[in-house]
Design an enzyme around this catalytic site. Structure first.
Site, PDB file in Angstrom:
ATOM      1  N   GLU A   1       0.817  -1.216   0.000  1.00 58.73           N
ATOM      2  CA  GLU A   1       0.000   0.000   0.000  1.00 58.73           C
ATOM      3  C   GLU A   1       0.847   1.261   0.000  1.00 58.73           C
ATOM      4  OE1 GLU A   1      -2.571  -3.247   0.579  1.00 58.73           O
ATOM      5  OE2 GLU A   1      -0.753  -2.726   1.705  1.00 58.73           O
TER       6      GLU A   1
ATOM      7  N   HIS B   1     -11.458  -6.157   7.662  1.00 56.79           N
ATOM      8  CA  HIS B   1     -12.108  -5.826   6.393  1.00 56.79           C
ATOM      9  C   HIS B   1     -13.349  -4.968   6.599  1.00 56.79           C
ATOM     10  CE1 HIS B   1      -9.864  -9.561   5.648  1.00 56.79           C
ATOM     11  NE2 HIS B   1      -9.746  -9.146   4.399  1.00 56.79           N
TER      12      HIS B   1
END
Length: 358
Positions: free
Chosen positions: A80, A149
Site C-alpha cells: 500500500e 475488512h
C-alpha cells in the site's frame, strides 16, 4: 460477435430505455465514472491490487483494462505504501492516478505517504507540484469481513489538512462525486460504503437481506456529470430535528425516521472535507435540534467535529442537547456486527430522547 465476458456483463449497467441514463448500483456507477474519465483524459490511470485482469475484488474496475490497456489500468504488488507513493509521483508529473486500496483497513501502511507527502506537496512546493490522486477504497462493515475488512477510518483523514474526504450514499452521487474528485488538483480519499455497493438492504437494517446482491440500484446518467465537492444533500426536509449522516447511514436513518413518525430533516453530508457548514447551520437553526449518526466508533469519530461545529454556530438556537448514535468503542465485532451498527432501534430511542421536551 460481442467479446464481453459474462462477469463484465453482470457489472456493466443495462439501460432501461433509450437515452443517457441507466439503472446502476454503486459498483456500476463507480466503474462508469472511471470509464468516462479515462475516455475524456488520457492522463487518468487506474492502479491497485487485482484491479486489472481480475477487475478488483468487488469488480469495480471490471472491463477497464481490456478497454484501455495494461499501461493505464495495471496491477500492483501488495504494498500500500508503494501504491500511494508511486501515485504521488505520477500526479506530480502530470498524470491523474486513481489508486485502489482493496479495503480501507489496509490503508494504514500508506499513511506516511498520504499525510507527509500527498497532503503537503502543493504547499511545500509553493504550488509548483500538485498531487491530484483519488484514493478509492471500500470501507465499513456489512459483509461479515471481520476486524480487518470492516473498519471506518474516515476521521483519521479528516484530521489531515490538505486531504479531502468524500463518502457517497447513492449510485448517482458516487459517479458525480468521483468524477469531481478525479478532476480535483488535491488528493482525495474516496470511501465507498461496501454494505450498499449492490444497493440498500431492502429496509432490513437490523440484519442482512436475502437478496441484497440483486438490488436494482438507481437511475444514473451514463455520460459525464459532476457533483461539486463541499455541497451536502438535504434528502428529507423537516422541522423537528436535523440528522447529520453519510454513507450507509443515510439509508438507515431514512428508514428509521419513516418508522418513527418524527418530522426530521436528513442531511447527507457527502463530503466530510470540505464540509458544507452553511447547509448544516441553516437546518439546525430551523429545527432547533441536532442528531448525528455514523458507523465509526464514537470516541474521536467525525461526529465529534460535527457536534462542536453545531455547538459553536447554533448554540442559541438549540432546544436540546446534541445527540450522537454511532458504533461502539470496541474492536470491530465479527459475529455481532449487526448489533454494532446504528439501526432503527437505537436511532428510534435517540429520536424519542431528543424530542421528549418538544
Amino acid at each position: 460477435m460481442n467479446d464481453i465476458t459474462s462477469e463484465e456483463a453482470r457489472i456493466a449497467p443495462t439501460p432501461e430505455r433509450e437515452g443517457d441514463t441507466a439503472r446502476m448500483n454503486m459498483i456500476q456507477a463507480v466503474n462508469s465514472a472511471m470509464d468516462v474519465m479515462m475516455a475524456r483524459d488520457d492522463n487518468v490511470v487506474v492502479m491497485g491490487e487485482d484491479v486489472g485482469y481480475f477487475g478488483g475484488v468487488f469488480r469495480a474496475t471490471a472491463g477497464l483494462q481490456k478497454k484501455y490497456g495494461k499501461t493505464r489500468v495495471f496491477d500492483t504488488p501488495i504494498t500500500e505504501c508503494g501504491i500511494i507513493g508511486v501515485a504521488i509521483g505520477m500526479g506530480a508529473y502530470g498524470l491523474r492516478p486513481v489508486p485502489e486500496i482493496q479495503f480501507a483497513d489496509y490503508i494504514y501502511p500508506a499513511l506516511d505517504q498520504l499525510v507527509s507527502e500527498a497532503a503537503r506537496l502543493r504547499y511545500r512546493s509553493a504550488g509548483e507540484f500538485i498531487a491530484p490522486l483519488t484514493v478509492r477504497s471500500p470501507f465499513g462493515g456489512g459483509i461479515f469481513g471481520g476486524q480487518t475488512h470492516s473498519q471506518s477510518p474516515e476521521s483519521i483523514f479528516t484530521h489531515v489538512s490538505g486531504l479531502k474526504t468524500v463518502i457517497p450514499a447513492t449510485p448517482y452521487d458516487a459517479k458525480g462525486l468521483l468524477i469531481s474528485c478525479i478532476e480535483d488538483n488535491d488528493p482525495v480519499i474516496f470511501f465507498e460504503p461496501k454494505r450498499i455497493y449492490n444497493g440498500p438492504f431492502d429496509g432490513h437494517w437490523d440484519r442482512p437481506a436475502k437478496n441484497w446482491s440483486n438490488h436494482p440500484g438507481g437511475e444514473v446518467p451514463t455520460g459525464y456529470y459532476r457533483i461539486p465537492l463541499g455541497k451536502a444533500s438535504v434528502v428529507r426536509e423537516g422541522d423537528a430535528v436535523t440528522i447529520l449522516c453519510y454513507g450507509t447511514m443515510v439509508h438507515v436513518v431514512a428508514d428509521s425516521v419513516a418508522e418513527s413518525g418524527v418530522n426530521a430533516e436528513i442531511i447527507d453530508l457527502r463530503t466530510l472535507v470540505p464540509l458544507d457548514i452553511d447547509t448544516i447551520v441553516e437546518s439546525v437553526k430551523k429545527t432547533g435540534r441536532c442528531m448525528i449518526v455514523h458507523e465509526a466508533t464514537r470516541t474521536q469519530g467525525f461526529g465529534s467535529e460535527l457536534s462542536a461545529t453545531v455547538q459553536e454556530r447554533c448554540f442559541y438556537h438549540l432546544e436540546a442537547p446534541i445527540l450522537r448514535v454511532t458504533g461502539f468503542d470496541t474492536p470491530y465485532p465479527h459475529s455481532l456486527e449487526w448489533a454494532y451498527f446504528p439501526g432503527p432501534v437505537r436511532i428510534g430511542q435517540a429520536l424519542k430522547e431528543i424530542m421528549k421536551d418538544a
